[in-house]
Design an enzyme around this catalytic site. Structure first.
Site, short mmCIF file in Angstrom:
data_model
loop_
_atom_site.label_atom_id
_atom_site.label_comp_id
_atom_site.label_asym_id
_atom_site.label_seq_id
_atom_site.Cartn_x
_atom_site.Cartn_y
_atom_site.Cartn_z
CE LYS A 107 -2.49 48.85 -24.79
NZ LYS A 107 -3.85 49.80 -23.90
N GLY A 165 0.42 58.76 -16.11
CA GLY A 165 0.53 57.87 -14.90
C GLY A 165 -0.10 56.78 -15.65
NE ARG A 182 -6.72 49.20 -30.65
CZ ARG A 182 -6.31 48.76 -31.60
NH1 ARG A 182 -7.43 48.47 -32.28
NH2 ARG A 182 -5.04 48.55 -32.62
CB CYS A 232 -1.77 51.99 -20.79
SG CYS A 232 -2.74 50.15 -20.06
CE1 TYR A 266 -9.57 50.18 -12.35
CE2 TYR A 266 -7.82 49.09 -11.76
CZ TYR A 266 -8.54 50.04 -11.42
OH TYR A 266 -8.53 50.55 -10.34
CB ILE A 267 -8.49 43.90 -18.37
CG1 ILE A 267 -7.16 45.42 -18.72
CG2 ILE A 267 -8.49 42.97 -19.76
CD1 ILE A 267 -8.04 46.34 -19.25
N1 LIG Z 1 -6.21 49.11 -16.80
C1 LIG Z 1 -6.28 49.43 -18.66
O1 LIG Z 1 -7.52 49.98 -18.70
C2 LIG Z 1 -5.58 48.52 -19.23
C3 LIG Z 1 -5.75 48.46 -20.64
C4 LIG Z 1 -5.44 48.11 -21.75
C5 LIG Z 1 -4.26 47.24 -20.85
N2 LIG Z 1 -3.78 47.37 -20.40
C6 LIG Z 1 -3.38 45.52 -19.61
O2 LIG Z 1 -3.79 44.08 -19.51
C7 LIG Z 1 -3.32 43.38 -18.52
C8 LIG Z 1 -3.91 43.86 -16.70
O3 LIG Z 1 -4.00 45.00 -16.18
P1 LIG Z 1 -5.35 45.62 -15.31
O4 LIG Z 1 -5.65 47.04 -15.17
O5 LIG Z 1 -6.49 44.89 -15.30
O6 LIG Z 1 -4.66 45.30 -14.40
P2 LIG Z 1 -5.29 44.97 -12.39
O7 LIG Z 1 -3.89 44.92 -11.62
O8 LIG Z 1 -6.21 46.05 -12.40
O9 LIG Z 1 -5.96 43.21 -12.20
C9 LIG Z 1 -4.76 42.38 -12.36
C10 LIG Z 1 -5.23 40.88 -11.44
O10 LIG Z 1 -4.89 39.87 -11.97
C11 LIG Z 1 -4.31 39.16 -10.74
N3 LIG Z 1 -3.48 38.04 -10.86
C12 LIG Z 1 -1.62 38.04 -11.17
N4 LIG Z 1 -1.30 37.57 -11.05
C13 LIG Z 1 -2.51 36.79 -11.33
C14 LIG Z 1 -2.30 34.95 -11.79
N5 LIG Z 1 -0.95 34.38 -11.59
N6 LIG Z 1 -3.54 34.69 -11.88
C15 LIG Z 1 -4.12 34.92 -11.84
N7 LIG Z 1 -4.67 35.91 -11.78
C16 LIG Z 1 -3.24 36.52 -11.25
C17 LIG Z 1 -4.26 39.90 -9.52
O11 LIG Z 1 -4.61 40.03 -8.20
C18 LIG Z 1 -5.11 40.93 -10.46
O12 LIG Z 1 -6.12 41.66 -9.77
C19 LIG Z 1 -1.44 44.37 -18.05
O13 LIG Z 1 -0.79 44.37 -18.92
C20 LIG Z 1 -2.42 46.10 -18.31
O14 LIG Z 1 -1.31 46.64 -18.95
C21 LIG Z 1 -4.39 47.34 -19.22
#
Ligand SMILES: NC(=O)c1ccc[n+]([C@@H]2O[C@H](COP(=O)([O-])OP(=O)(O)OC[C@H]3O[C@@H](n4cnc5c(N)ncnc54)[C@H](O)[C@@H]3O)[C@@H](O)[C@H]2O)c1
Length: 423
Positions: A210, A261, A158, A264, A18-19
């Site tokens: 954060k 849920g 964020r 975050c 997602y990020i």
């Molecule tokens: N989703 C949100 O809205 C949001 C908002 C702010 C912060 N964050 C933070 O951003 C970070 C990522 O969240 P997300 O929602 O994008 O997670 P996500 O699970 O959607 O995506 C993470 C991706 O990383 C991949 N991955 C795992 N290990 C890896 C590695 N060693 N090398 C390469 N790829 C790898 C996974 O296969 C997955 O596709 C988290 O710390 C989350 O807390 C997320």
């Protein structure tokens, strides 16, 4: 060859979720050459084909354009680059501690590729001290010194799911460098596409900012949820209390709901509790209060159904409206609790992917049900025609855990309407 003074052109983004995926695509459309790395071969294949594996408005268009321009490609392993951005998951362990294994695997994977002048940016939400105490020592094992040869910064995200592309560009950003030069270097990357203000600080401060942002939300939602439960006990209407209280110029009571849920808000406060268990009674209690909400919702349904215990239509599984994300979703927890108690629950969600159990079309969920519970504030449920629901259901009972449906219209269709927070 990349040297300390050359421009930063090649970026490697680790984690295409997602990020990471929106970030990689926007960097690519901002002129960088981007390699997006993911450990999931299916994601790499999808992205290289110009597709996406998550639901996010506008993302497909940007990813396709980035792939077609040749500025973005996905790969299974990182390549040498000027900038490495780590955007991998930081979930909770069963003991409510930060699982930093993904961050460490990602750090391991780039360590052999590091060259003088490289910048490493941690985007993953992480406990305070992660850059300084966890990542820095690993990066320095190869002999290069952070602060002299390498740059290291934390730039937390964020964005709001459902508005990620807009907010990625428009939001203000806080960038924390392990030293001022690292922060400046990271500013040069984000400055290429961020239109909001960029604030520079140190890495531990950025990590704390954060965590506290999400803790602020969690504690305030816990207060709203507790107030909603009190209103039910008092036989009054939380939503009216909220509306009137918020006429106070310095009060902003949040919405109550079936729980908190997502990846975050329901996770990050624990990162602070883990570090300082003695000093976080308020944060821990707020988490616990929010975690009790699915139990309250499930108990209310069972109380309303009494001994009849006919089928329940669970409307929504995602953790919030209009997204497909089920991580830590209280809606999933409600379904699980009801099933644990022997109820026949038919779950529907118009967006959810990878549900932990089978979902059914909306009409099939409603058909013959004794109760429809709206668990996720999807627009599809706001627009649901109560007359159609009444024709399908056995007993016209609806439980609205988000105060989102038109009660008068549902009552006119013959429904008994229960609303969370309304006594
Ligand atoms: N989703 C949100 O809205 C949001 C908002 C702010 C912060 N964050 C933070 O951003 C970070 C990522 O969240 P997300 O929602 O994008 O997670 P996500 O699970 O959607 O995506 C993470 C991706 O990383 C991949 N991955 C795992 N290990 C890896 C590695 N060693 N090398 C390469 N790829 C790898 C996974 O296969 C997955 O596709 C988290 O710390 C989350 O807390 C997320």
């Amino acid at each position: 060859m990349t040297t300390e003074n050359s421009a930063m052109t090649d970026v490697c983004v680790l984690g295409l979720g997602y990020i990471g995926l929106p970030t990689a695509a926007i960097l690519a459309t901002s002129g960088f050459h981007v390699t997006g790395v993911d450990t999931s071969p299916a994601i790499v294949e999808t992205v290289n084909g110009g597709g996406i594996h998550i639901e996010e408005p506008g993302l497909k268009t940007v990813v396709r354009a980035a792939i077609q321009s040749g500025h973005l490609r996905a790969a299974a392993a990182p390549l040498a680059a000027d900038v490495f951005i780590i955007a991998v998951p930081t979930p909770l362990t069963g003991e409510k501690r930060a699982d930093m294994s993904f961050v460490m695997q990602a750090t391991e994977s780039i360590a052999p590729l590091l060259r003088p002048g490289n910048l490493v940016i941690l985007e993953s939400t992480s406990p305070p001290g992660t850059c300084a105490d966890l990542i820095r020592p690993r990066l320095e094992q190869g002999g290069l010194r952070v602060g002299e040869d390498l740059f290291l910064a934390h730039c937390p995200e964020r964005v709001l799911p459902g508005r990620i592309l807009t907010e990625l560009i428009a939001n203000d950003r806080v960038i924390g460098g392990i030293d001022p030069a690292s922060a400046e270097k990271a500013r040069a990357v984000y400055g290429r596409f961020v239109e909001g203000k960029i604030f520079l600080t140190d890495a531990t401060t950025a990590e704390t900012v954060k965590i506290i942002e999400n803790t602020f939300r969690d504690v305030n939602i816990a207060l709203a949820n507790e107030t909603a439960l009190l209103c039910e006990r008092l036989g009054i209407d939380f939503w009216e209390v909220m509306r009137f209280a918020n006429r106070h110029p310095r009060v902003n009571l949040h919405n109550a709901g079936p729980g908190v849920g997502g990846h975050c808000i329901s996770v990050d406060p624990w990162f602070m509790v883990e570090r300082f268990p003695e000093d976080t009674p308020l944060i821990a209690l707020a988490r616990t209060r929010n975690d009790t909400m699915p139990h309250h919702v499930a108990a209310r349904i069972m109380q309303e159904l009494g001994h009849a215990r006919g089928p329940v239509a669970a409307l929504g599984l995602a953790y919030k409206g209009n997204v497909d994300d089920l991580r830590e979703s209280p809606a999933v927890e409600v379904v699980r609790l009801l099933r644990e108690n022997g109820l026949d629950v038919r779950a529907h969600d118009p967006l959810a992917r990878r549900a932990p159990f089978a979902t059914v079309p909306l009409d099939d969920a409603l058909r013959g049900a004794d109760c429809a519970v709206i668990l996720t504030a999807h627009d599809a449920y706001r627009e649901l025609d109560p007359a159609r629901a009444a024709r399908l259901m056995r007993r016209p009972l609806v439980y609205d855990t988000h105060n989102m449906i038109n009660r008068d219209a549902w009552r006119a269709a013959g429904f008994e309407v229960i609303t969370l927070g309304r006594g």
